[in-house]
Design an enzyme around this catalytic site. Structure first.
Site, PDB file in Angstrom:
ATOM      1  N   GLY A  35       0.753  -1.236   0.000  1.00  0.00           N
ATOM      2  CA  GLY A  35       0.000   0.000   0.000  1.00  0.00           C
ATOM      3  C   GLY A  35       0.780   1.281   0.000  1.00  0.00           C
ATOM      4  N   THR A  36       0.167   2.274  -0.575  1.00  0.00           N
ATOM      5  CA  THR A  36       0.564   3.677  -0.662  1.00  0.00           C
ATOM      6  C   THR A  36       1.415   3.961  -1.894  1.00  0.00           C
ATOM      7  OG1 THR A  36       1.076   5.566   0.756  1.00  0.00           O
ATOM      8  CG2 THR A  36       2.770   3.918   0.584  1.00  0.00           C
ATOM      9  N   THR A  37       1.340   5.205  -2.326  1.00  0.00           N
ATOM     10  CA  THR A  37       2.204   5.700  -3.395  1.00  0.00           C
ATOM     11  C   THR A  37       2.757   7.043  -2.953  1.00  0.00           C
ATOM     12  OG1 THR A  37       0.877   4.622  -5.121  1.00  0.00           O
ATOM     13  CG2 THR A  37       2.338   6.408  -5.809  1.00  0.00           C
ATOM     14  N   LYS A  69       0.188  11.990   4.666  1.00  0.00           N
ATOM     15  CA  LYS A  69       1.382  11.147   4.642  1.00  0.00           C
ATOM     16  C   LYS A  69       2.663  11.931   4.396  1.00  0.00           C
ATOM     17  CE  LYS A  69      -1.228   7.206   2.848  1.00  0.00           C
ATOM     18  NZ  LYS A  69      -1.277   6.154   1.813  1.00  0.00           N
TER      19      LYS A  69
END
EC number: 3.4.25.1
Length: 230
Positions: A35-37, A69
């Site tokens: 997960g996440t970019t 983030k």
């Protein structure tokens, strides 16, 4: 043998990336999967950092759609959060405290290279979960973007991408990035990269957080959708 307590933690601790539960040597692989970019672009005028806003439980359930983030850690630097929410926040607090302490003792800000090196030392030696952040900032030597891997490795590049959306986001940036581009152009490219990743990566989505970093400071904004960020 897998510890049931770890399994419980894996399932219920919110993540903005990955929470490892087995071999620590697989930390980076797991971060990319779950997960996440996060994207960091350096230009002659400054640095752009962009991330999505999604947090998940166990990589399967979206637990929060408004996660910031990116955090300022230095007068002219910011860092992305990747990993379990608690681990990432603790990492940033520790790094910010060390940078502030250095400035008080030396009466000058920490260089971005030294800041990234310190982040690498913390990632390698600290009790943090699969930290794989981007550190971006501006100092007397210019604009800098660093990726920090879970083993403490620190690499500088003109641009870098971390997280499960890496392949899609990198493909978007690769043919369009130029170090001579303006901050506005870099901002648009970073937004497109995160948006493209969110279209294909289930661990990324729910808008974008943008940090614009110049020698004057750090400005961070969050947007619920990609159109309003442009």
């Amino acid at each position: 043998m897998h510890d049931p307590e770890n399994r419980l933690t894996d399932a219920y601790e919110p993540e903005v990336g990955n929470l490892p539960n087995e071999d620590s040597g697989r930390d980076e692989e797991n971060v990319v999967k779950t997960g996440t970019t996060t994207v960091g672009l350096s230009t002659e005028d400054g640095v752009i950092i962009a991330t999505d806003r999604r947090a998940s439980l166990g990589g399967r359930f979206v637990s929060n759609k408004q996660v910031q983030k990116v955090e300022q850690i230095h007068p002219t630097a910011a860092m992305t959060l990747v990993g379990s929410v608690g681990g990432a926040q603790s990492f940033i607090r520790s790094l910010r405290a060390e940078a502030d302490l250095y400035e008080v003792r030396r009466d000058e800000p920490l260089s971005i290279h030294a800041l990234a090196t310190l982040a690498g030392n913390f990632a390698r030696g600290g009790p943090y979960f699969a930290i794989n952040p981007i550190v971006g900032g501006v100092d007397e030597e210019g604009s800098h973007v660093y990726s920090v891997d879970p083993a403490g490795g620190v690499l500088e590049d003109d641009y870098t991408v971390t997280g499960s959306g890496t392949m899609v986001a990198t493909g978007t940036i690769e043919g369009q990035y130029d170090h001579g581009m303006s901050l506005s152009e870099a901002r648009d490219l970073a937004i497109r990269a995160v948006n493209a990743a969110a279209e294909r990566d289930t661990g990324s989505g729910n808008g974008v957080v943008l940090a614009e970093i110049t020698d004057e400071g750090v400005e961070i904004d969050a947007f619920d959708d990609y159109e309003s960020a442009e």
